[in-house]
Enzyme design. Structure first.
Site, short mmCIF file in Angstrom:
data_model
loop_
_atom_site.label_atom_id
_atom_site.label_comp_id
_atom_site.label_asym_id
_atom_site.label_seq_id
_atom_site.Cartn_x
_atom_site.Cartn_y
_atom_site.Cartn_z
N GLU A 1 -2.06 3.84 8.16
CA GLU A 1 -2.97 4.71 8.92
C GLU A 1 -2.68 4.72 10.41
OE1 GLU A 1 -3.96 2.88 6.34
OE2 GLU A 1 -4.72 4.42 5.00
N HIS B 1 -15.03 1.45 -0.33
CA HIS B 1 -14.56 2.84 -0.38
C HIS B 1 -15.71 3.86 -0.41
CE1 HIS B 1 -10.70 1.08 -1.17
NE2 HIS B 1 -10.12 2.24 -1.42
#
Lengths: 337, 326
Positions: free
Chosen positions: B60, B129
């Site tokens: 990321e 998540h």
């Protein structure tokens, strides 16, 4: 290079040295705030690279950026004004020591978070590839300390996977703040880390500006010809502490002294005289000139006004956006000026 | 107008902007060959090719950092973070770089950058998540944070975000992808960033919401209507800049408000909006502003437990009744 070029390269190195010495003094007098990371001892790296890079090559570095700002072409007056937080500084006094840039000179800062600019450099190179700026190389500097952080590894990997034209330059001054390479890095030679990414790499000596010029221009040619990234580990040394607040308990005075005898300015001076490119007297004149430039920079910066209150709300966004101050919506919207 | 899902509206916005402007490109995990983990970029790779639909490593920092660098060169990257939970890995680049470079270098750097990320729980993905941490990102001046609640707004806001010269975090709620609505087909259909919108009119109570909670608020409003209570639903659409004008205008008529968000209550969107209501319309307050939000627990995997923690339509309905009847 003709004689004029040699003399101006020499003068640039002396100006960088003098500006840093004056900065230290101004810091101690409370005129420069925050952190101040001096480049003294590493001048041959920025002067060497700055003198062989081409205009289309992007330069991006970390927080030890005053030398890079000057070698990229920012007037020392503007650099000094930024250090003093003044309106005429390259970031109008909003960036400070660690955040200098001039986009028109292709100098992309000045980044203060260790290693965070490394993936950004990969992105700059991606921009050039995407826009087919085929001759452009992004030159990204970082210290040995930054090679232990994740940003470095993600950035290097991406540059190799996407074959981006980046010259990764580790300015190895042998200490990440006060922690020596041996105490912080799993490998003693930083260049070995490039091996893990199948990347061309080399360790070179960085105290002799002519040597830096020779090696870097060769590597830049290789990148322009073959594409893809290349990592150069350039061995250098900072004479001063990490920043002005550094007690320097981590290294012996003798070690600093040994390196100072290999001073990049002294080495270049001896070379110019030995090769009969310049006389001692001519170099003394350059020293005097550098002294004068530095003094004028300080005078200019001291005379430059403080940024006005309006500056506080400029450049938050490019597009006009309502702004608030202490709970009240201001009439004026923040926008470009 | 065409009836389509939120997923199609987002996909359409991306496609049209890429057709319109060569400098727009997509980079992220599985955006290309795979077609996007939520199938938003399905078919893009074949049509636009690997240079404009770039699959990245699962990294990321490289995605957001790389997109920032590309944006600085004048491109308009749309960087996709598979979920906003992964934005924490790229937090430095979002917070210390994207939100600050324009200001810190006195306007020299421009970042026409969009970061897309899905947010929200309810899909049994477990605590790591399933978060709705949108409010955290709205804390930073310099960043724009947008999160649509309807398919039409999704298209119009995403197109504006891509055309914007400022960095925009565009948050999509994954459980809204199947929601259908009428969407303008105009290729230049734009909704302004930083503008709230009244999605339903009413005079009895103001329900402030954004993203998934807009849909929940509209359902709650239907239930309230059956009880004779007309709720006005104000959709924030952008968390930064936060446009309070329609909220305050509504509150001055209704004198009562509920703020609904899917994220946690503490230091959240409801905290900010209710504080501003008290600051800007104190003389109009007839009842304390109620906040509807997620229970303050990491979201559990078990479906029943997860739904117990998430804010429901009924919570908004009951909160509205409470502020109306005291």
């Amino acid at each position: 290079m003709d004689k004029k070029d040699y003399l101006s390269l020499y003068q640039e190195m002396v100006v960088i040295r003098r500006i840093e010495e004056r900065s230290a003094e101004l810091y101690q007098r409370g005129k420069i705030g925050g952190f101040l990371h001096l480049y003294i001892g590493q001048e041959a790296v920025c002067a060497g690279i700055g003198s062989v890079r081409q205009a289309q090559d992007r330069i991006i570095t970390a927080y030890r950026d005053h030398g890079w700002a000057i070698s990229a072409g920012i007037d020392p007056k503007i650099v000094m004004a930024e250090l003093l937080g003044k309106q005429d500084g390259c970031s109008r006094g909003k960036g400070g020591s660690m955040h200098m840039a001039d986009v028109d000179l292709n100098f992309w800062g000045g980044h203060a978070i260790v290693g965070a600019h490394i993936p950004i450099a990969a992105g700059l190179a991606l921009g050039d590839v995407y826009q087919k700026n085929d001759e452009a190389v992004t030159i990204c500097m970082f210290g040995d300390g930054a090679t232990n952080i994740g940003f470095f590894h993600e950035g290097l990997n991406l540059s190799k996977v996407w074959n981006l034209p980046v010259l990764w330059v580790c300015e190895n001054n042998q200490y990440g703040m006060g922690t020596s390479v041996g105490r912080a890095s799993a490998v003693s030679e930083i260049r070995q880390k490039a091996e893990g990414y199948g990347m061309r790499n080399e360790r070179i000596e960085g105290m002799d500006v002519m040597n830096v010029r020779k090696d870097v221009s060769r590597v830049l040619d290789t990148i322009r010809k073959e594409g893809g990234p290349y990592l150069l580990e350039i061995m250098t040394y900072r004479y001063r502490g990490h920043s002005m607040g550094d007690p320097e308990r981590y290294r012996a005075k003798e070690e600093v002294k040994k390196w100072e005898e290999e001073d990049p300015i002294g080495i270049f001076r001896r070379y110019l005289v030995a090769e009969k490119i310049a006389t001692e007297a001519e170099l003394d004149t350059q020293d005097d000139e550098a002294e004068k430039i530095t003094e004028e920079a300080v005078q200019f910066a001291e005379a430059s006004p403080n940024p006005g209150k309006d500056e506080l709300f400029e450049h938050i966004y490019v597009e006009p956006t309502p702004i608030e101050y202490r709970g009240y919506k201001l009439e004026k919207e923040s926008e470009e000026n | 107008m065409a009836r389509m899902t939120m997923r199609e509206a987002i996909s359409r916005a991306l496609w049209e902007e890429m057709e319109r402007d060569e400098s727009v490109f997509i980079m992220g995990e599985e955006v290309g060959v795979w077609g996007g983990t939520y199938a938003v970029t399905k078919g893009f790779y074949d049509h636009f090719g690997p240079d404009r639909v770039k699959d990245t490593p699962i990294a990321e920092t490289a995605i957001v950092g790389g997109a920032i660098g590309a944006a600085l060169t004048g491109l308009r990257p749309v960087a996709e973070l598979m979920t906003i939970n992964f934005a924490f890995v790229a937090m430095d680049h979002i917070v210390n770089e994207a939100a600050k470079l324009h200001y810190m270098f006195a306007g020299q750097f421009k970042l026409p950058l969009v970061i897309r990320a899905t947010s929200g729980g309810g899909r049994q993905l477990g605590a790591t998540h399933s978060q709705t941490p949108d409010a955290i990102f709205a804390h930073f001046p310099g960043l724009k944070v947008v999160s649509p609640g309807t398919p039409a707004d999704a298209k119009g806001l995403l197109k504006s975000a891509i055309r914007s010269d400022d960095p925009v975090l565009f948050i999509e709620n994954a459980t809204l992808y199947q929601v259908k609505g009428e969407v303008p087909e105009d290729k230049d259909y734009l909704e302004p960033l930083g503008k709230s919108k009244v999605q339903r009119e009413g005079d009895d109570v103001t329900i402030v919401a954004y993203s998934k909670m807009v849909q929940a608020a509209l359902q709650a409003a239907d239930m309230l209507a059956e009880d004779g209570i007309e709720a006005e639903v104000v959709d924030l659409r952008s968390l930064r800049p936060l446009d309070m004008d329609p909220v305050i205008a509504s509150f001055k008529r209704t004198n009562r408000a509920v703020v609904a968000e899917e994220g946690w209550r503490s230091f959240g969107v409801g905290s900010e909006v209710s504080a501003r209501i008290y600051e800007l319309a104190f003389d109009y307050v007839d009842a304390p502003v109620k906040r509807v939000a997620q229970a303050e627990v990491p979201l559990p995997y078990n479906a029943d437990l997860e739904q117990l923690a998430l804010p429901q339509v009924e919570d908004i309905y009951l909160a509205a009744k409470e502020v109306v009847y005291g």
